[in-house]
Motif scaffolding. Structure first.
Motif, PDB file in Angstrom:
ATOM      1  N   GLY B  93       0.801  -1.222   0.000  1.00  0.00           N
ATOM      2  CA  GLY B  93       0.000   0.000   0.000  1.00  0.00           C
ATOM      3  C   GLY B  93       0.836   1.275   0.000  1.00  0.00           C
ATOM      4  N   PHE B  94       2.170   1.113  -0.054  1.00  0.00           N
ATOM      5  CA  PHE B  94       3.053   2.280   0.119  1.00  0.00           C
ATOM      6  C   PHE B  94       2.781   3.376  -0.910  1.00  0.00           C
ATOM      7  CE2 PHE B  94       7.056   4.642  -0.214  1.00  0.00           C
ATOM      8  CZ  PHE B  94       7.269   4.932   1.116  1.00  0.00           C
ATOM      9  N   ARG B  99      -4.845   7.567  -1.716  1.00  0.00           N
ATOM     10  CA  ARG B  99      -6.187   7.042  -1.949  1.00  0.00           C
ATOM     11  C   ARG B  99      -6.945   6.947  -0.627  1.00  0.00           C
ATOM     12  NH1 ARG B  99      -5.561   4.035  -6.984  1.00  0.00           N
ATOM     13  NH2 ARG B  99      -3.713   4.985  -7.912  1.00  0.00           N
ATOM     14  N   PRO B 100      -8.302   6.970  -0.716  1.00  0.00           N
ATOM     15  CA  PRO B 100      -9.089   6.767   0.513  1.00  0.00           C
ATOM     16  C   PRO B 100      -8.819   5.389   1.103  1.00  0.00           C
ATOM     17  CG  PRO B 100     -10.500   7.281  -1.385  1.00  0.00           C
ATOM     18  CD  PRO B 100      -9.113   7.245  -1.890  1.00  0.00           C
ATOM     19  N   ARG B 101      -8.995   5.296   2.413  1.00  0.00           N
ATOM     20  CA  ARG B 101      -8.629   4.089   3.138  1.00  0.00           C
ATOM     21  C   ARG B 101      -9.256   2.812   2.559  1.00  0.00           C
ATOM     22  NH1 ARG B 101      -7.113   2.952   8.520  1.00  0.00           N
ATOM     23  NH2 ARG B 101      -6.940   5.168   8.929  1.00  0.00           N
ATOM     24  N   GLU B 102     -10.565   2.844   2.249  1.00  0.00           N
ATOM     25  CA  GLU B 102     -11.218   1.610   1.780  1.00  0.00           C
ATOM     26  C   GLU B 102     -10.657   1.185   0.425  1.00  0.00           C
ATOM     27  OE1 GLU B 102     -13.785   4.338   2.371  1.00  0.00           O
ATOM     28  OE2 GLU B 102     -13.159   3.916   4.434  1.00  0.00           O
ATOM     29  N   GLU B 103     -10.441   2.191  -0.439  1.00  0.00           N
ATOM     30  CA  GLU B 103      -9.923   1.857  -1.761  1.00  0.00           C
ATOM     31  C   GLU B 103      -8.531   1.247  -1.645  1.00  0.00           C
ATOM     32  OE1 GLU B 103      -9.531   5.165  -4.432  1.00  0.00           O
ATOM     33  OE2 GLU B 103      -8.717   3.889  -6.011  1.00  0.00           O
ATOM     34  N   ARG B 104      -7.744   1.850  -0.735  1.00  0.00           N
ATOM     35  CA  ARG B 104      -6.387   1.350  -0.546  1.00  0.00           C
ATOM     36  C   ARG B 104      -6.424  -0.109  -0.104  1.00  0.00           C
ATOM     37  NH1 ARG B 104      -3.807   5.425   2.828  1.00  0.00           N
ATOM     38  NH2 ARG B 104      -4.403   4.263   4.668  1.00  0.00           N
ATOM     39  N   ALA B 105      -7.270  -0.384   0.892  1.00  0.00           N
ATOM     40  CA  ALA B 105      -7.372  -1.754   1.412  1.00  0.00           C
ATOM     41  C   ALA B 105      -7.812  -2.709   0.303  1.00  0.00           C
ATOM     42  CB  ALA B 105      -8.360  -1.794   2.579  1.00  0.00           C
TER      43      ALA B 105
END
Lengths: 278, 257
Positions: B93-94, B99-105
């Motif tokens: 995820g670096f 990006r928003p948290r959910e999208e990143r996850a």
């Protein structure tokens, strides 16, 4: 057995072994007490059986009796808190300046070429040599003491900070560049975590020197503090008081170092360190 | 879409790493660049990644000149270069911190599953094998879904078995996300197995000397005759280039003194 079954069996054995070792590991720290306790008992016995003269070499029982007396009268707490406060103030001052100057010298070649040779020269001066000058400049009260301790803490932290920055791998920094980190983000997400292990080591070295320099500072005229107890013990011929103060120094030094280690541990769990077992 | 237009790169010490390099890469294409060490192939990749600046000429992505690292261009290094203080999932995820948290996850999870390391999300890099670490490195580069993925000898430090399995992994990722791939390698078999097109480079100054459109359909048989004959063609071109180099040296009396 297939290779996978062998792996699973090995893994199970490993986990079982680890569970069995756990209580052992919890008691492991007791090992550290073995040598001091054996030494104290031997000393005590040597004095009791008349092998050693107890007057200049007071046995542990007399040292602890002295500590107990000092504690009862409230003096011990006073001396401990005064000395600890001096170390804390000097350490804080030294660490803050060393970190700032070290970071500056690490970040800029110009600053490094400007500052580092002079500091390396100053580092070669035995810090006790500053004592007479600091007394002239800052008087014999708190100010000169704290500044002397700060000087002692400064150098290891400065060297640790600078060395840590200079040894950050260019390859790691490139990872940050590829993901287009801004300079503050590069510092926060790559440089800080990369230098942290070496920085913590330098803080521990600095704190050790802080405890060393507080004694020098309190030798130069103090009416309170553990260093005062040392001088007072010498002048009044009370070796048990000197040894009591030394014992307190050992305990305080170990505790504060342990606090540093514990405080930094959560930030360093990722480290792939060499840790021999057994 | 990615075009390298008469690019020169001369280092401050006078080394001519690249001279008049031209290369156009089509969208979704897999291009392999092969050559011996010091032929300028890594320099080419660093320029395309925006880590170094060209001395002359330019590199463009969809018409936009690349002068600094570009969000649509990912790079996989020869070593994994994972950040040891971040877990596998955090490493992947670096490049997604904007990006928003959910999208990143979600992006991290998807790519982790793709590289078969979903169970390793919370591990530290030190707990990974060399092949796993390089899979994570590829996943990290692909997580932001770049249009172009550059790979600089990504499998060269791995053993033969791991290398073959990572090549399959790379093709699988390419099928899934369809990035344009530019792969620099000294492994001719790797180039013949993976690439649509292979370019051969020659050093001093670094330049392209041969180009092969392989035209082999996928999935390819690593030991099949099509890959074998492509391999032979590339090897022959490399061999010629080496011989040319030797003759070139013999012709230069200064080099002997």
């Amino acid at each position: 057995m297939t290779a996978i079954e062998t792996n699973i069996a090995e893994e199970k054995a490993r986990i079982a072994g680890a569970e069995k070792r756990l209580p052992q590991r919890r008691l492991r720290f007791l090992l550290g007490f073995v040598l001091p306790v054996v030494f104290a008992l031997a000393w005590e016995a040597a004095v009791r059986f008349g092998l050693v003269q107890g007057r200049l070499m007071p046995p542990p029982s007399r040292i602890f009796a002295t500590l107990y007396q000092l504690a009862l009268s409230g003096e011990l707490l006073l001396h401990i808190s005064v000395t600890t406060a001096r170390v804390a103030a000097g350490f804080a001052l030294g660490v803050v300046t060393a970190t700032l100057i070290g970071a500056l010298a690490g970040a800029s070649k110009l600053a490094r070429d400007l500052v580092d040779p002079a500091l390396q020269g100053l580092r070669a001066v035995p810090s006790i040599a500053w004592v007479p000058l600091f007394i002239l400049w800052f008087g014999i009260y708190e100010q000169s003491k704290i500044i002397l301790i700060a000087v002692g803490c400064f150098f290891p932290v400065y060297l640790g900070m600078l060395g840590a920055i200079l040894s950050v791998d260019r390859k790691t920094v490139e990872v940050g560049r590829i993901f287009r980190l801004s300079t503050p983000a590069l510092v926060r997400r790559i440089l800080l975590p990369a230098i942290l292990p070496a920085y913590v080591v330098s803080l521990r070295a600095g704190l050790g020197l802080g405890w060393m320099f507080v004694v020098a500072a309190e030798f130069m005229g103090a009416s309170e503090g553990l260093g005062y107890l040392l001088v007072d013990g010498q002048q009044l011929g009370k070796p048990e008081q000197i040894l009591a103060a030394i014992f307190v120094f050992a305990v305080l030094g170990k505790i504060t170092d342990g606090l540093l280690v514990v405080a930094s541990a959560p930030l360093l769990t990722w480290q792939d360190a060499f840790a021999p077992r057994g | 879409m990615l075009s390298i237009e008469s690019v020169d790169k001369t280092y401050p010490n006078g080394t001519e790493a690249l001279a008049r390099a031209n290369l156009g890469v089509k969208e979704g294409e897999i291009v392999a660049v092969v050559g011996g060490s010091g032929c300028g192939k890594s320099t080419l990749l660093r320029l395309a990644a925006g880590l170094d600046r060209t001395s002359r000429g330019r590199i463009r992505l969809d018409g936009e000149t690349i002068e600094a690292p570009h969000p649509e261009v990912g790079l996989v290094f020869q070593e994994p270069r994972l950040l040891p203080w971040l877990t596998v999932a955090q490493n992947i995820g670096f490049g997604l911190s904007d990006r928003p948290r959910e999208e990143r996850a979600r992006l991290v999870r998807e790519v982790l599953e793709r590289v078969g390391l979903a169970d390793y999300a919370e591990r530290w890099p030190r707990e990974l094998s060399g092949g796993q670490a390089q899979r994570v490195a590829i996943a990290r580069a692909l997580a932001p879904r770049p249009k172009v993925l550059l790979l600089d000898e990504p499998f060269s430090s791995l053993d033969a078995f791991t290398r073959a399995s990572l090549q399959e992994h790379l093709l699988d990722l390419w099928e899934a996300f369809r990035p344009t791939l530019v792969l620099v390698t000294h492994d001719v078999e790797e180039a013949a197995f993976l690439a649509d097109r292979v370019l051969v480079m020659r050093p001093r100054p670094g330049r392209f000397i041969a180009e092969f459109e392989l035209g082999i359909t996928r999935p390819r048989d690593r030991y099949g005759s099509a890959v074998e004959s492509a391999k032979r063609k590339i090897l022959r071109a490399l061999d010629l280039s080496l011989r040319g180099q030797r003759e070139g040296e013999e012709l230069a009396p200064a080099a002997a003194i």
